[in-house]
Design an enzyme around this catalytic site. Sequence first.
Site, mmCIF file in Angstrom:
data_model
loop_
_atom_site.group_PDB
_atom_site.id
_atom_site.type_symbol
_atom_site.label_atom_id
_atom_site.label_comp_id
_atom_site.label_asym_id
_atom_site.label_seq_id
_atom_site.Cartn_x
_atom_site.Cartn_y
_atom_site.Cartn_z
ATOM 1 N N GLY A 270 18.765 -51.312 -46.554
ATOM 2 C CA GLY A 270 18.924 -52.744 -46.594
ATOM 3 C C GLY A 270 19.564 -53.782 -46.711
ATOM 4 N N TYR A 271 18.996 -54.837 -46.568
ATOM 5 C CA TYR A 271 19.660 -55.804 -47.431
ATOM 6 C C TYR A 271 19.619 -56.415 -48.558
ATOM 7 C CZ TYR A 271 20.236 -57.248 -42.035
ATOM 8 O OH TYR A 271 20.647 -57.023 -40.831
ATOM 9 N N LYS B 242 11.783 -46.930 -45.450
ATOM 10 C CA LYS B 242 10.006 -47.214 -45.312
ATOM 11 C C LYS B 242 9.455 -46.682 -46.011
ATOM 12 C CE LYS B 242 10.615 -50.089 -42.223
ATOM 13 N NZ LYS B 242 10.096 -50.801 -39.605
ATOM 14 N N HIS C 11 10.374 -43.824 -38.128
ATOM 15 C CA HIS C 11 11.712 -43.461 -38.277
ATOM 16 C C HIS C 11 12.820 -43.382 -39.213
ATOM 17 C CE1 HIS C 11 11.077 -41.661 -34.319
ATOM 18 N NE2 HIS C 11 10.460 -42.130 -34.086
ATOM 19 N N ASP D 39 7.291 -53.294 -38.703
ATOM 20 C CA ASP D 39 8.152 -54.501 -38.633
ATOM 21 C C ASP D 39 8.781 -55.076 -39.694
ATOM 22 O OD1 ASP D 39 10.013 -53.471 -35.846
ATOM 23 O OD2 ASP D 39 10.215 -56.036 -35.836
ATOM 24 N N LYS E 194 10.153 -53.384 -57.451
ATOM 25 C CA LYS E 194 10.212 -53.395 -56.128
ATOM 26 C C LYS E 194 8.782 -53.879 -55.065
ATOM 27 C CE LYS E 194 12.389 -53.272 -51.726
ATOM 28 N NZ LYS E 194 13.278 -53.008 -49.774
HETATM 29 P P1 ITT Z 1 11.272 -47.772 -37.550
HETATM 30 O O1 ITT Z 1 11.738 -49.405 -36.282
HETATM 31 O O2 ITT Z 1 11.568 -47.056 -36.944
HETATM 32 O O3 ITT Z 1 10.574 -48.403 -38.710
HETATM 33 P P2 ITT Z 1 13.963 -50.035 -38.485
HETATM 34 O O4 ITT Z 1 15.093 -49.529 -39.899
HETATM 35 O O5 ITT Z 1 14.687 -49.941 -37.528
HETATM 36 O O6 ITT Z 1 12.950 -48.541 -38.690
HETATM 37 P P3 ITT Z 1 12.980 -52.471 -38.449
HETATM 38 O O7 ITT Z 1 12.906 -52.276 -36.845
HETATM 39 O O8 ITT Z 1 11.875 -53.087 -38.725
HETATM 40 O O9 ITT Z 1 12.577 -50.964 -38.694
HETATM 41 O O10 ITT Z 1 14.190 -53.353 -38.951
HETATM 42 C C1 ITT Z 1 14.121 -53.250 -40.335
HETATM 43 C C2 ITT Z 1 14.736 -53.578 -41.072
HETATM 44 O O11 ITT Z 1 15.462 -54.486 -41.476
HETATM 45 C C3 ITT Z 1 16.221 -52.239 -41.602
HETATM 46 O O12 ITT Z 1 16.479 -51.845 -40.143
HETATM 47 C C4 ITT Z 1 16.842 -53.073 -42.842
HETATM 48 O O13 ITT Z 1 17.941 -53.982 -42.193
HETATM 49 C C5 ITT Z 1 15.844 -54.877 -42.699
HETATM 50 N N1 ITT Z 1 14.676 -54.251 -44.163
HETATM 51 C C6 ITT Z 1 13.276 -54.766 -43.832
HETATM 52 N N2 ITT Z 1 12.790 -54.809 -44.950
HETATM 53 C C7 ITT Z 1 14.109 -54.648 -45.397
HETATM 54 C C8 ITT Z 1 13.731 -54.221 -47.350
HETATM 55 O O14 ITT Z 1 12.221 -53.667 -48.046
HETATM 56 N N3 ITT Z 1 15.181 -54.382 -47.612
HETATM 57 C C9 ITT Z 1 16.198 -54.533 -47.015
HETATM 58 N N4 ITT Z 1 16.388 -54.626 -45.960
HETATM 59 C C10 ITT Z 1 14.697 -54.392 -45.053
#
Ligand code: ITT
Length: 196
Positions: A152-153, A12, A8, A70, A174
């Site tokens: 994100g980060y 991603k 969601h 994930d 990236k």
């Molecule tokens: P889905 O579960 O629906 O896929 P989500 O955002 O909740 O979406 P995750 O549980 O995998 O996904 O959490 C991943 C988190 O890690 C994401 O929200 C970011 O805060 C961080 N993250 C993952 N990949 C990243 C990236 O490429 N760049 C920056 N932060 C990232």
Amino acid sequence: MEAVIATHNKNKVTEMEGILREILGVSHLYTPGELGINEEPEENGKTFEENALLKARFVWKPGRFTIADDSGLCVNALGGAPGVFSARYAGETSDSEKNNQKLLIELENISDRSARFVCVIACKLPDGAEFTVRGEANGVILNEPRGKRGFGYDPLFYFPSEGKTFAEMTSEEKNAFSHRGNALRLLKIELSGRLN
Ligand code: ITT
């Protein structure tokens, strides 16, 4: 073949869809919402692998090619945190800004800033067979954010060999260096063996 990307998180999807369409030879990748699936599974796994698999299983049905990601940030000085809790590091209602703020507070006065991004992609094939691949990217957490791209980060994650944070990179850059790009390249190798 109906192919679904079980996430969601729009960022991603953006990062993965071009490469996935090419690997799978499909013109469209469905998101759960497009298939009327608006609920999300509880992410109660202890590892990225467990969580990626439970997300894929949640939307899979026979004949449906399903893929899930994930991912998260693991900081060495914090014993691998936030890890599988990366999305909700600052609490259930947290957003990227709050998560980044919390990370900076946790790392105040800590000199070891080494960290890695991890991305596990789970794949559940139309016949029900499953596997995961893992990609990682090593970097350093800065003292303040840099760059406006990514999500994100990314603004705090500095990638030394390029002299940039992930948020200062184009999407092509990236993908060339990221945990997700690395996982997608492994996925391509694994799938070319299984789908042919
Ligand atoms: P889905 O579960 O629906 O896929 P989500 O955002 O909740 O979406 P995750 O549980 O995998 O996904 O959490 C991943 C988190 O890690 C994401 O929200 C970011 O805060 C961080 N993250 C993952 N990949 C990243 C990236 O490429 N760049 C920056 N932060 C990232």
